[in-house]
Write a protein that holds these residues in place. Structure first.
Motif, mmCIF file in Angstrom:
data_model
loop_
_atom_site.group_PDB
_atom_site.id
_atom_site.type_symbol
_atom_site.label_atom_id
_atom_site.label_comp_id
_atom_site.label_asym_id
_atom_site.label_seq_id
_atom_site.Cartn_x
_atom_site.Cartn_y
_atom_site.Cartn_z
ATOM 1 N N ILE A 89 1.703 -43.477 37.403
ATOM 2 C CA ILE A 89 0.747 -42.770 36.525
ATOM 3 C C ILE A 89 1.491 -42.076 35.401
ATOM 4 N N ARG A 90 0.841 -42.081 34.264
ATOM 5 C CA ARG A 90 1.449 -41.485 33.072
ATOM 6 C C ARG A 90 1.631 -39.986 33.265
ATOM 7 N N ALA A 91 0.712 -39.370 33.982
ATOM 8 C CA ALA A 91 0.777 -37.910 34.137
ATOM 9 C C ALA A 91 2.097 -37.488 34.775
ATOM 10 N N ILE A 121 5.875 -41.812 23.938
ATOM 11 C CA ILE A 121 6.103 -40.404 24.296
ATOM 12 C C ILE A 121 6.941 -39.730 23.217
ATOM 13 N N ASP A 122 6.905 -40.323 22.018
ATOM 14 C CA ASP A 122 7.743 -39.776 20.947
ATOM 15 C C ASP A 122 7.438 -38.313 20.642
ATOM 16 N N LEU A 123 6.165 -37.925 20.768
ATOM 17 C CA LEU A 123 5.811 -36.531 20.433
ATOM 18 C C LEU A 123 6.310 -35.565 21.508
ATOM 19 N N HIS A 124 6.331 -36.050 22.761
ATOM 20 C CA HIS A 124 6.896 -35.208 23.834
ATOM 21 C C HIS A 124 8.374 -34.954 23.526
ATOM 22 N N PRO A 159 -2.668 -34.849 17.661
ATOM 23 C CA PRO A 159 -2.908 -33.811 18.683
ATOM 24 C C PRO A 159 -2.888 -34.394 20.094
ATOM 25 N N SER A 160 -1.685 -34.806 20.515
ATOM 26 C CA SER A 160 -1.531 -35.447 21.832
ATOM 27 C C SER A 160 -1.743 -34.427 22.949
ATOM 28 N N VAL A 161 -2.601 -34.781 23.917
ATOM 29 C CA VAL A 161 -2.875 -33.893 25.057
ATOM 30 C C VAL A 161 -1.596 -33.696 25.867
ATOM 31 N N GLY A 162 -0.978 -34.790 26.265
ATOM 32 C CA GLY A 162 0.211 -34.712 27.127
ATOM 33 C C GLY A 162 1.366 -34.019 26.448
ATOM 34 N N ALA A 163 1.569 -34.311 25.174
ATOM 35 C CA ALA A 163 2.700 -33.687 24.464
ATOM 36 C C ALA A 163 2.470 -32.176 24.348
ATOM 37 N N THR A 301 -12.660 -40.334 24.276
ATOM 38 C CA THR A 301 -12.274 -41.725 24.525
ATOM 39 C C THR A 301 -12.484 -42.102 25.987
ATOM 40 N N ASP A 302 -12.404 -41.124 26.889
ATOM 41 C CA ASP A 302 -12.549 -41.423 28.330
ATOM 42 C C ASP A 302 -13.990 -41.718 28.717
ATOM 43 N N MET A 303 -14.920 -41.593 27.735
ATOM 44 C CA MET A 303 -16.325 -41.922 28.023
ATOM 45 C C MET A 303 -16.760 -43.170 27.260
ATOM 46 N N SER A 323 -10.819 -44.695 18.295
ATOM 47 C CA SER A 323 -9.775 -44.285 17.339
ATOM 48 C C SER A 323 -8.627 -43.550 18.014
ATOM 49 N N VAL A 324 -8.678 -43.358 19.345
ATOM 50 C CA VAL A 324 -7.607 -42.608 20.010
ATOM 51 C C VAL A 324 -6.554 -43.555 20.578
ATOM 52 N N PHE A 325 -7.000 -44.599 21.301
ATOM 53 C CA PHE A 325 -6.053 -45.588 21.851
ATOM 54 C C PHE A 325 -6.239 -46.906 21.113
ATOM 55 N N LEU A 367 -9.249 -46.744 35.086
ATOM 56 C CA LEU A 367 -10.281 -46.023 35.856
ATOM 57 C C LEU A 367 -11.596 -45.884 35.118
ATOM 58 N N ARG A 368 -11.558 -45.710 33.795
ATOM 59 C CA ARG A 368 -12.831 -45.544 33.082
ATOM 60 C C ARG A 368 -13.533 -46.890 32.906
ATOM 61 N N ALA A 369 -12.779 -47.963 32.726
ATOM 62 C CA ALA A 369 -13.384 -49.305 32.675
ATOM 63 C C ALA A 369 -14.045 -49.608 34.010
HETATM 64 C C1 EPZ Z 1 -4.596 -37.662 28.283
HETATM 65 O O1 EPZ Z 1 -3.675 -38.736 28.198
HETATM 66 C C2 EPZ Z 1 -5.509 -38.012 29.439
HETATM 67 N N1 EPZ Z 1 -4.720 -38.104 30.671
HETATM 68 C C3 EPZ Z 1 -6.219 -39.339 29.156
HETATM 69 O O2 EPZ Z 1 -7.137 -39.551 30.220
HETATM 70 C C4 EPZ Z 1 -7.020 -39.201 27.859
HETATM 71 O O3 EPZ Z 1 -7.599 -40.455 27.551
HETATM 72 C C5 EPZ Z 1 -6.088 -38.776 26.723
HETATM 73 O O4 EPZ Z 1 -5.401 -37.559 27.091
HETATM 74 C C6 EPZ Z 1 -6.846 -38.520 25.422
HETATM 75 O O5 EPZ Z 1 -7.829 -37.564 25.632
HETATM 76 C C7 EPZ Z 1 -4.357 -36.966 31.303
HETATM 77 O O6 EPZ Z 1 -4.661 -35.872 30.862
HETATM 78 C C8 EPZ Z 1 -3.563 -37.134 32.557
HETATM 79 P P1 EPZ Z 1 -2.510 -38.452 24.403
HETATM 80 P P2 EPZ Z 1 -2.376 -38.628 27.237
HETATM 81 O O7 EPZ Z 1 -1.090 -38.060 24.504
HETATM 82 O O8 EPZ Z 1 -1.847 -37.242 27.284
HETATM 83 C C9 EPZ Z 1 -0.637 -41.379 21.221
HETATM 84 C C10 EPZ Z 1 -8.173 -40.750 31.908
HETATM 85 O O9 EPZ Z 1 -8.958 -41.705 31.836
HETATM 86 N N2 EPZ Z 1 0.616 -40.684 21.529
HETATM 87 O O10 EPZ Z 1 -3.499 -37.473 23.818
HETATM 88 O O11 EPZ Z 1 -1.483 -39.750 27.548
HETATM 89 C C11 EPZ Z 1 -1.035 -42.300 22.370
HETATM 90 O O12 EPZ Z 1 -0.411 -43.568 22.206
HETATM 91 C C12 EPZ Z 1 -6.934 -40.719 31.041
HETATM 92 O O13 EPZ Z 1 -8.345 -39.724 32.632
HETATM 93 C C13 EPZ Z 1 1.723 -40.948 20.736
HETATM 94 O O14 EPZ Z 1 1.662 -41.730 19.794
HETATM 95 O O15 EPZ Z 1 -3.078 -38.876 25.818
HETATM 96 C C14 EPZ Z 1 -2.527 -42.400 22.247
HETATM 97 O O16 EPZ Z 1 -2.866 -43.428 21.311
HETATM 98 C C15 EPZ Z 1 -6.792 -42.002 30.259
HETATM 99 N N3 EPZ Z 1 2.912 -40.338 21.023
HETATM 100 C C16 EPZ Z 1 -2.927 -41.045 21.653
HETATM 101 O O17 EPZ Z 1 -1.724 -40.442 21.144
HETATM 102 C C17 EPZ Z 1 3.032 -39.439 22.064
HETATM 103 O O18 EPZ Z 1 4.138 -38.884 22.265
HETATM 104 C C18 EPZ Z 1 -3.546 -40.104 22.676
HETATM 105 O O19 EPZ Z 1 -2.582 -39.873 23.641
HETATM 106 C C19 EPZ Z 1 1.894 -39.180 22.856
HETATM 107 C C20 EPZ Z 1 0.691 -39.817 22.575
#
Ligand code: EPZ
Length: 413
Positions: A89-91, A121-124, A159-163, A301-303, A323-325, A367-369
């Motif tokens: 898992i990415r998390a 993960i470039d932003l992280h 505005p990356s959530v994970g980063a 995007t998750d909906m 527009s997110v993925f 999971l959402r699909a």
């Molecule tokens: C979180 O993922 C969620 N996962 C995802 O939910 C959710 O779809 C996503 O945020 C957007 O809301 C968790 O919270 C565990 P991002 P994350 O970093 O953090 C690009 C689900 O179904 N990006 O906001 O991975 C990336 O490629 C999951 O529960 C970079 O380019 O999402 C993507 O296109 C799926 N560089 C966009 O940003 C980076 O360093 C959004 O990614 C990081 C991200």
């Protein structure tokens, strides 16, 4: 694992939403920021939580289940979560920030996660680098080293959530103050900041696009329970609408699902907000709509997949832009196997409403699909078998029981 669902269902009754997967996962990672005991309440029994619990134990942390509470004691003794679990898992990549902040050294494999496009993960890494970390790469792993993280200004290109979460966790114990600019606004970010503040952290601005994190010397133990899962809530709202049902959703924060509510009302559905409850009454006729997924507070995007399943039987053509993925249309060909009429033009899908879907064997790709295919299966004529249904269990607690309690004829085999 497979889930078999009978069509022409009509969901009625009440459902209780679990704690948010996407809040609990970063909070579990953040327990590494203190060596004192943390008690997390009402932790959902879902696959992704199991994986993170396993990784915490692998890092040398004591994790004790007490019904739905988790008692977590200790910080990482090692700095290298095992490859095969990190890939799952990415998390799991969220462990990097806390381990770097507390041990000054962390080795993590390039993250895995859903098959929804390359998720860099470039932003992280940009954040960790700005805080003073040095990187080396070996055998598909990233190794980050630092003596002491130092607060700084970090601008996120997206505005990356994970980063945002990873940088927030690392900065919480840095020396000095960190500003994250163009930060993600998701409710899960606010929940993580509240959790770290409950341990003695000094974070302000979460939920806005500039988050200020004043590093502290150490963080204390705490007790915490996370926000309800807005995407699980949204998924049940869609299932109620898609089956022309009448469902009362308990334990939801209406503000967190505003975009979903607004779009459902546009399709002709009745949505009633009552404090921490939402009642959704579907109807036969579905008006087509335009949707563009955006970072919070835009349409999530998750909906997207779940809404596409619903709109596949609308009275006319709908348009959905992702527009997110860059590759989150894996469910389209599966919906088309059920008789949906969908055309993809780059990041946009045009969904021409059909009168009926037909049950068949389909594959869950994430999971959402998977959730979308369950919704389509309940709308369709006949029976639908969703294979690879473990994807669904990654993010939805007791989904079969919850749907059966609402009148669905569904079983996992
Ligand atoms: C979180 O993922 C969620 N996962 C995802 O939910 C959710 O779809 C996503 O945020 C957007 O809301 C968790 O919270 C565990 P991002 P994350 O970093 O953090 C690009 C689900 O179904 N990006 O906001 O991975 C990336 O490629 C999951 O529960 C970079 O380019 O999402 C993507 O296109 C799926 N560089 C966009 O940003 C980076 O360093 C959004 O990614 C990081 C991200």
């Amino acid at each position: 694992m497979k889930m078999v669902v009978q069509g022409e269902a009509r969901l009625t009754g009440e459902v209780e939403i679990s704690s948010s997967k996407n809040a609990v996962l970063p909070v579990l990672a953040a327990t590494l920021l203190t060596e004192e005991k943390v008690v997390l309440r009402k932790v959902p029994f879902i696959e992704d939580v199991k994986v993170i619990k396993f990784l915490l134990k692998e890092l040398g942390v004591e994790v004790k289940e007490d019904k739905k509470d988790l008692n977590i004691i200790g910080q990482a003794r090692y700095n290298h979560p095992p490859y095969e679990m990190v890939k799952k898992i990415r998390a799991s990549f969220l462990l990097m920030g806390p381990v770097l902040a507390t041990k000054g050294l962390v080795r993590v494999s390039l993250p895995g996660g859903c098959a929804i496009g390359t998720r860099p993960i470039d932003l992280h890494l940009k954040g960790f680098k700005a805080l003073g970390a040095q990187f080396t790469f070996s055998g598909g792993d990233i190794i980050a080293r630092v003596n002491k993280l130092k607060g700084t200004h970090i601008y996120l290109d997206f505005p990356s959530v994970g980063a945002t979460e990873n940088i927030m966790m690392a900065a919480a114990l840095a020396s000095g103050t960190t500003y994250i600019e163009n930060a993600a606004l998701e409710p899960e970010i606010v929940d993580l900041a509240n959790f770290i503040n409950s341990m003695g952290g000094k974070i302000s601005g979460a939920g806005t696009n500039i988050i200020r994190i004043e590093g502290v010397k150490e963080l204390k133990g705490t007790e915490y329970s996370c926000i309800p899962d807005r995407i699980e809530a949204g998924t049940f709202m869609l299932a109620a609408a898609a089956t022309g049902g009448d469902v009362l959703i308990n334990n939801v924060i209406p503000e967190h699902v505003k975009a979903i509510t607004a779009k459902l009302i546009e399709t002709g559905v009745e949505v009633e907000e009552r404090g921490s409850q939402i009642r959704v009454k579907g109807q036969k006729k579905i008006n087509p709509v335009y949707i563009k997924t955006m970072p919070y507070p835009g349409f999530p995007t998750d909906m997207q997949a779940q809404f596409m399943a619903y709109l596949s039987c609308a009275d006319g053509s709908s348009i959905i832009t992702e527009s997110v993925f860059e590759n989150r249309f894996m469910h389209v060909q599966e919906l088309m196997r059920m008789g949906a009429s969908i055309k993809i033009e780059g990041k946009t899908a045009i969904i021409k409403g059909v009168s009926k879907l037909h049950g068949t064997e389909v594959i869950a790709t994430d999971l959402r699909a998977g959730a979308a295919l369950l919704i389509a299966g309940m709308m369709a004529q006949g029976s639908t078998t969703v294979t690879n249904s473990y994807h669904i269990n990654r993010g939805y607690e007791n989904v079969v029981e919850k749907l059966r309690a609402l009148g669905a004829d569904i079983k996992e085999v």
